[in-house]
Design an enzyme around this catalytic site. Structure first.
Site, PDB file in Angstrom:
ATOM      1  N   HIS A 107       9.473 -12.514 -15.986  1.00 49.93           N
ATOM      2  CA  HIS A 107       8.991 -13.295 -14.836  1.00 49.93           C
ATOM      3  C   HIS A 107       7.523 -12.965 -14.572  1.00 49.93           C
ATOM      4  O   HIS A 107       7.148 -11.788 -14.551  1.00 49.93           O
ATOM      5  CB  HIS A 107       9.845 -12.993 -13.595  1.00 49.93           C
ATOM      6  CG  HIS A 107       9.511 -13.906 -12.463  1.00 49.93           C
ATOM      7  ND1 HIS A 107       9.980 -15.196 -12.391  1.00 49.93           N
ATOM      8  CD2 HIS A 107       8.692 -13.737 -11.392  1.00 49.93           C
ATOM      9  CE1 HIS A 107       9.481 -15.779 -11.305  1.00 49.93           C
ATOM     10  NE2 HIS A 107       8.698 -14.913 -10.679  1.00 49.93           N
ATOM     11  N   ILE A 165      20.761 -19.811 -15.565  1.00 47.59           N
ATOM     12  CA  ILE A 165      21.770 -19.296 -16.492  1.00 47.59           C
ATOM     13  C   ILE A 165      23.135 -19.351 -15.802  1.00 47.59           C
ATOM     14  O   ILE A 165      23.327 -18.801 -14.712  1.00 47.59           O
ATOM     15  CB  ILE A 165      21.424 -17.844 -16.916  1.00 47.59           C
ATOM     16  CG1 ILE A 165      20.108 -17.829 -17.705  1.00 47.59           C
ATOM     17  CG2 ILE A 165      22.533 -17.222 -17.738  1.00 47.59           C
ATOM     18  CD1 ILE A 165      20.172 -18.541 -19.052  1.00 47.59           C
TER      19      ILE A 165
HETATM   20  C1  GAR Z   1       5.698 -17.076 -19.163  1.00 52.01           C
HETATM   21  O1  GAR Z   1       4.499 -16.813 -18.486  1.00 52.01           O
HETATM   22  C2  GAR Z   1       6.877 -16.565 -18.356  1.00 52.01           C
HETATM   23  O2  GAR Z   1       6.571 -15.434 -17.588  1.00 52.01           O
HETATM   24  C3  GAR Z   1       7.178 -17.744 -17.483  1.00 52.01           C
HETATM   25  O3  GAR Z   1       6.995 -18.862 -18.314  1.00 52.01           O
HETATM   26  C4  GAR Z   1       5.942 -18.581 -19.232  1.00 52.01           C
HETATM   27  C5  GAR Z   1       6.358 -19.032 -20.619  1.00 52.01           C
HETATM   28  O4  GAR Z   1       5.287 -18.973 -21.514  1.00 52.01           O
HETATM   29  N1  GAR Z   1       8.533 -17.665 -16.988  1.00 52.01           N
HETATM   30  C6  GAR Z   1       8.898 -18.017 -15.762  1.00 52.01           C
HETATM   31  O5  GAR Z   1       8.124 -18.484 -14.950  1.00 52.01           O
HETATM   32  C7  GAR Z   1      10.381 -17.796 -15.467  1.00 52.01           C
HETATM   33  N2  GAR Z   1      10.641 -17.919 -14.060  1.00 52.01           N
HETATM   34  P1  GAR Z   1       5.517 -19.139 -23.074  1.00 52.01           P
HETATM   35  O6  GAR Z   1       6.405 -20.369 -23.273  1.00 52.01           O
HETATM   36  O7  GAR Z   1       4.152 -19.365 -23.655  1.00 52.01           O
HETATM   37  O8  GAR Z   1       6.159 -17.901 -23.589  1.00 52.01           O
END
Ligand code: GAR
Length: 191
Positions: free
Chosen positions: A103, A87
């Site tokens: 996260h 961001i």
């Molecule tokens: C989620 O598990 C979130 O915690 C992670 O990406 C996934 C998205 O899942 N985010 C990160 O790793 C950020 N650093 P989704 O697209 O099914 O919601």
């Protein structure tokens, strides 16, 4: 009354949960913003009738058009739900304490550059951690270091694999993230 913008790059399961949770409430998901037209997140938001806008990596790096859109839509809170680009500072300064990130680890452990999705779970398993979990935190200038609003834990079992741990974490995210957003809006006196 509050307006939310969701930023998402991936499958969009969290975006889907947030949109459904706030349907029929006086909080509106005004837009889903993505850097990936072909993502599940864009598909899910379209299916649920949410306004979708896709911007390039360059536009996220110089986010004047994104800021203008958010201001025009009177967005009060931005939720990063699996958003994988950094961001830009201009956006952080335009929305101080108004950007929440999800996260998939217990920060400060397993945060920072390169730590996202399955890479987090891989590192947790490699280090034989007894617990993992999720962090819901505010976004500031330092990657994954903003004030933590909530953390929730899961046990890591010996037989866990990247897939099984990822499933547990996602289940926890789906349960907790919409409620955490609502709590934060209450705190801001916007819900
Ligand atoms: C989620 O598990 C979130 O915690 C992670 O990406 C996934 C998205 O899942 N985010 C990160 O790793 C950020 N650093 P989704 O697209 O099914 O919601």
């Amino acid at each position: 009354m509050a307006n939310i913008a969701i930023f998402a790059s991936g499958g969009g399961s969290n975006a889907d949960r947030i949109i459904r949770y706030f349907q029929e409430t006086d909080t509106t998901v005004s837009v889903l913003i993505s850097n990936k037209l072909s993502s599940g997140a864009v598909e899910k938001a379209n299916a649920l009738g949410i306004l979708v806008r896709v911007f390039t990596k360059q536009q996220f790096e110089h986010p004047i058009e994104i800021i203008n859109l958010l201001v025009e839509l009177k967005v009060d809170l931005i939720v990063l739900a699996g958003f994988l680009l950094k961001i830009n500072l201009d956006l952080i300064h335009a929305f101080p304490d108004r950007i929440i990130n999800l996260h998939p680890s217990l920060l400060p452990k397993y945060g920072g550059k390169g730590m996202y999705g399955k890479f987090v779970h891989q590192a947790v398993l490699f280090n034989k951690e007894k617990y993992s979990g999720i962090s819901i935190h505010l976004v500031n200038e330092h990657f994954d270091e903003g004030r933590i609003l909530e953390q929730h834990k899961v046990d890591v079992e010996e037989q866990d694999t990247i897939e099984s741990l990822s499933d547990k974490i996602q289940q926890l995210e789906h349960e907790q993230l919409p409620k955490a957003i609502k709590q934060y809006l209450l705190k801001l006196k916007l819900h």
